[in-house]
Design a protein around this motif. Structure first.
Motif, short mmCIF file in Angstrom:
data_model
loop_
_atom_site.label_atom_id
_atom_site.label_comp_id
_atom_site.label_asym_id
_atom_site.label_seq_id
_atom_site.Cartn_x
_atom_site.Cartn_y
_atom_site.Cartn_z
N GLY A 228 0.82 -1.21 0.00
CA GLY A 228 0.00 0.00 0.00
C GLY A 228 0.85 1.26 0.00
O GLY A 228 0.52 2.24 -0.67
N GLN A 231 2.07 1.87 -3.37
CA GLN A 231 1.00 2.44 -4.19
C GLN A 231 0.84 3.93 -3.92
O GLN A 231 0.52 4.71 -4.82
CB GLN A 231 -0.31 1.69 -3.92
CG GLN A 231 -0.31 0.27 -4.45
CD GLN A 231 -1.55 -0.50 -4.02
OE1 GLN A 231 -2.35 -0.03 -3.20
NE2 GLN A 231 -1.72 -1.70 -4.58
N VAL A 232 1.07 4.31 -2.66
CA VAL A 232 1.01 5.74 -2.32
C VAL A 232 2.07 6.51 -3.09
O VAL A 232 1.80 7.57 -3.66
CB VAL A 232 1.18 5.94 -0.79
CG1 VAL A 232 1.45 7.41 -0.47
CG2 VAL A 232 -0.06 5.47 -0.05
N ASP A 317 -6.56 9.30 2.24
CA ASP A 317 -7.48 8.28 2.73
C ASP A 317 -6.81 6.91 2.76
O ASP A 317 -6.96 6.14 3.72
CB ASP A 317 -8.73 8.23 1.84
CG ASP A 317 -9.60 9.48 1.98
OD1 ASP A 317 -9.46 10.17 3.01
OD2 ASP A 317 -10.39 9.76 1.05
N THR A 318 -6.07 6.58 1.69
CA THR A 318 -5.35 5.30 1.65
C THR A 318 -4.34 5.21 2.79
O THR A 318 -4.24 4.19 3.48
CB THR A 318 -4.63 5.15 0.30
OG1 THR A 318 -5.60 5.16 -0.75
CG2 THR A 318 -3.85 3.84 0.26
N THR A 319 -3.61 6.29 2.98
CA THR A 319 -2.58 6.30 4.03
C THR A 319 -3.21 6.17 5.42
O THR A 319 -2.70 5.47 6.28
CB THR A 319 -1.75 7.59 3.96
OG1 THR A 319 -1.21 7.72 2.64
CG2 THR A 319 -0.61 7.56 4.95
#
Length: 631
Positions: A228, A231-232, A317-319
């Motif tokens: 993830g 991906q960030v 939001d992902t983080t």
């Protein structure tokens, strides 16, 4: 105007258009240029966010390495190996063989008691023979005087046998009590120990399995976290690429500014007798074209900034989602006793039981030593009656000689002598049986004593405890390091989210640019509307060649599409094409046009430059803003 020709009427319209340009052109020029400071600040902020995202990703990847098949996995495997070794040691300390040995000793002791019981019969027979001999001696008078001494010898021999038999019986009872007590204690200890040890090792191995399961689960979470975080950083790469939106808009506005400047110049340069209709047709078409071009620029700029903000918020939001999962990465419950604490407690129990078992083994060894002493004592008494058979045989021989001297009167004494002879054989047999039994007991006691010494795990216990402590300390250190890594990654994630939220909340310049571009679009449409009364004459005087020249100046397909949509797809003066969409064409690349250079120089590395020495600027810092156009 009906009394004027289009040539005459267009003069004031063109002059008014030229007079409006000095107010319009500076406004066009300032739309993007006035926002340069905003773009520079945006670029610096994105640079910082990208750098933090890279650090966040690197930290998450490093943590994935340590939690996966690295030191933590090896330490847990080592802990399991030490636990297996401890269980093997316990298996070697099992008292089952000792209990079987003591049970066999008890059986031999009971056999010994039976064998000693037969000496009682022998003693009674000796007493009967003594009495019989005395009676016959008295009956014979002076002829049987020598038989009195014989009777005394038989009585003395019976007393010796009786004395030794009694002592052997006492020692046998003592030996029986020692072994029976040790056997009872051993059975109770084994019964309790087997359950405790089984439960204890079950809990220990269960704890280790739980630890490994948590590590494996954490490894999976950390791998997801690392993926993830990468991906960030990839998303940040897309965000950085999209920051060229203002450069695209600047070029579009500059193209509008250039053509309007050209239009003003041609109006000012038109001689009094020049072709006002032809120029008016061209200026009208130019104005007609610039409004949708500005409208497209406004729409693209506003949507690009909104998409830029949305992408950043999506990264945040992902983080944030990753950060929420970080707390599940630790294999220790940091709010209470950890699995390591529980395992350490189980191992302490193992050590306690091992020490208790060692004490039991030592006690068993002492019991075996006491048994050996008792057997040695019994053996001395057996040695005391081993010669009784020979003594009885001498007495019998003496009796036969005396009986022969007395002739027929000594026949009865001859019978007595034969009985005494028989007793000598029985005495030899009985003492042989007792000696054999004692030898068996002694051999068993020696074997049990050796077994007890071999089962002494006192020294092994210390080594196992030390190895357990070593691996547990190593696990504790790795747990502490993991906790530090978790805290660092969490802080980096939270810092990244905070920076993104702060940045996106501060972006409002697109609203100002959008408003200004809409106003400029309206102004251009007003200038174009002044030519509406002359549409017929102007349509007839269009200049396709000059429009084709304008079409060739565009650097983006989107501009060409707008041009063709407004002024026609062919340069034959035809009207606008109705089948060309201005802003909805999927084939239009808003940010990937090969003619737009985001950073200006292909040789400039934005994020991979080496760190400068302290107090010394790099060449890129000295040239920043002059030779490298970041935004």
């Amino acid at each position: 105007m009906s009394n004027e020709t289009p040539h005459e009427a267009l003069g004031p319209v063109l002059q008014e258009c030229a007079r409006s340009m000095p107010q319009l052109l500076p406004r066009l020029s300032s739309v993007i240029k006035d926002r340069e400071e905003d773009f520079l600040r945006l670029g610096a902020a994105v640079f910082g966010i990208n750098s933090l995202a890279g650090t966040f990703s690197a930290a998450a990847t490093q943590m994935a390495s340590s939690v996966g098949e690295g030191a933590l996995h090896a330490a847990i495997a080592d802990l399991e190996q030490q636990a297996a070794e401890a269980r093997t040691v316990f298996a070697s300390v099992s008292s089952a063989e000792q209990l079987d040995g003591m049970t066999e000793v008890l059986r031999h002791i009971r056999t010994l008691d039976l064998a000693m019981g037969r000496f009682t019969t022998l003693v009674r027979t000796l007493k009967v023979l003594e009495i019989t001999t005395r009676i016959e001696s008295a009956r014979l008078g002076s002829s049987g005087a020598g038989f009195t001494t014989l009777a005394d010898d038989v009585r003395a021999l019976g007393g010796v046998i009786e004395e030794h038999t009694s002592k052997i019986g006492d020692q046998s009872a003592l030996l029986m009590n020692q072994v029976a007590a040790a056997l009872e204690r051993g059975r109770k200890q084994i019964s309790a120990q087997e359950k405790v040890v089984a439960d204890m090792f079950d809990r220990l191995f269960s704890g280790i399995a739980e630890l490994e399961a948590m590590r494996a689960e954490s490894a999976g979470l950390v791998v997801e976290l690392a993926r993830g975080s990468r991906q960030v950083t990839e998303s940040m790469g897309h965000v950085i690429a999209s920051v060229q939106f203002h450069d695209i808009t600047r070029q579009q506005v500059e193209h509008v500014e250039e053509i309007l400047e050209q239009a003003r110049g041609e109006i000012d340069a038109l001689p009094e007798d020049g072709d006002r209709v032809g120029l008016g047709a061209w200026v009208r078409d130019v104005l007609r074209l610039q409004a949708p071009l500005l409208g497209q620029a406004e729409d693209m700029f506003r949507r690009a900034v909104e998409e830029f903000i949305g992408n950043l918020d999506a990264i945040a939001d992902t983080t944030r989602g990753l950060d929420e999962r970080i707390s599940a990465v630790a294999y220790a419950d940091r709010g209470g006793p950890s699995v390591l604490d529980t395992i350490r407690r189980h191992i302490a129990q193992v050590m306690d039981v091992m020490r208790t078992t060692s004490a039991h083994v030592a006690e068993m060894s002492r019991t075996m030593a006491g048994m050996a002493e008792t057997i040695a004592t019994v053996s001395t008494f057996v040695h005391g009656i081993e010669d009784i058979g020979a003594e009885i045989e001498l007495i019998a021989l003496n009796a036969r000689v005396k009986a022969a001297h007395t002739g027929d009167l000594g026949r009865t004494l001859g019978v007595i002598a034969m009985e005494i002879q028989n007793l000598s054989v029985e005495a030899r047999t009985r003492t042989g049986e007792v000696a054999e039994i004692l030898n068996r007991i002694s051999a068993l006691a020696g074997r049990l004593s050796d077994l007890a010494r071999a089962s002494d795990v006192t020294e092994l216990t210390g080594g196992i405890r030390d190895r357990f402590e070593t691996v547990l300390d190593r696990l504790a250190g790795l747990d502490s390091e993991l906790g530090t890594d978790i805290g660092r990654v969490s802080d980096l994630g939270q810092g990244l989210v905070a920076q993104i939220r702060t940045l996106t909340a501060s972006i409002h310049f697109h609203e100002t640019v959008s408003h200004q571009l809409k106003e400029l679009t309206g102004t251009v449409r007003e200038l174009e509307s002044a030519f509406t009364p002359f549409a017929a004459a102007l349509d007839a005087a269009r200049q396709p060649e000059k429009l084709r020249e304008q079409l060739s100046r565009y650097t983006m397909d989107s501009e060409r599409l707008v041009h063709l949509a407004v002024l026609g797809q062919h340069d034959d003066g035809a009207g606008p094409a109705d089948d060309v969409e201005l802003f909805g064409d999927d084939g239009v690349e808003l940010f990937d046009d090969g003619n737009v250079e985001l950073f200006g120089d292909d040789n400039v590395e934005l994020f991979d430059a080496p760190e400068p020495e302290k107090g010394k600027k790099t060449d890129s810092e000295d040239d920043f803003g002059d030779n490298v156009e970041l935004f």
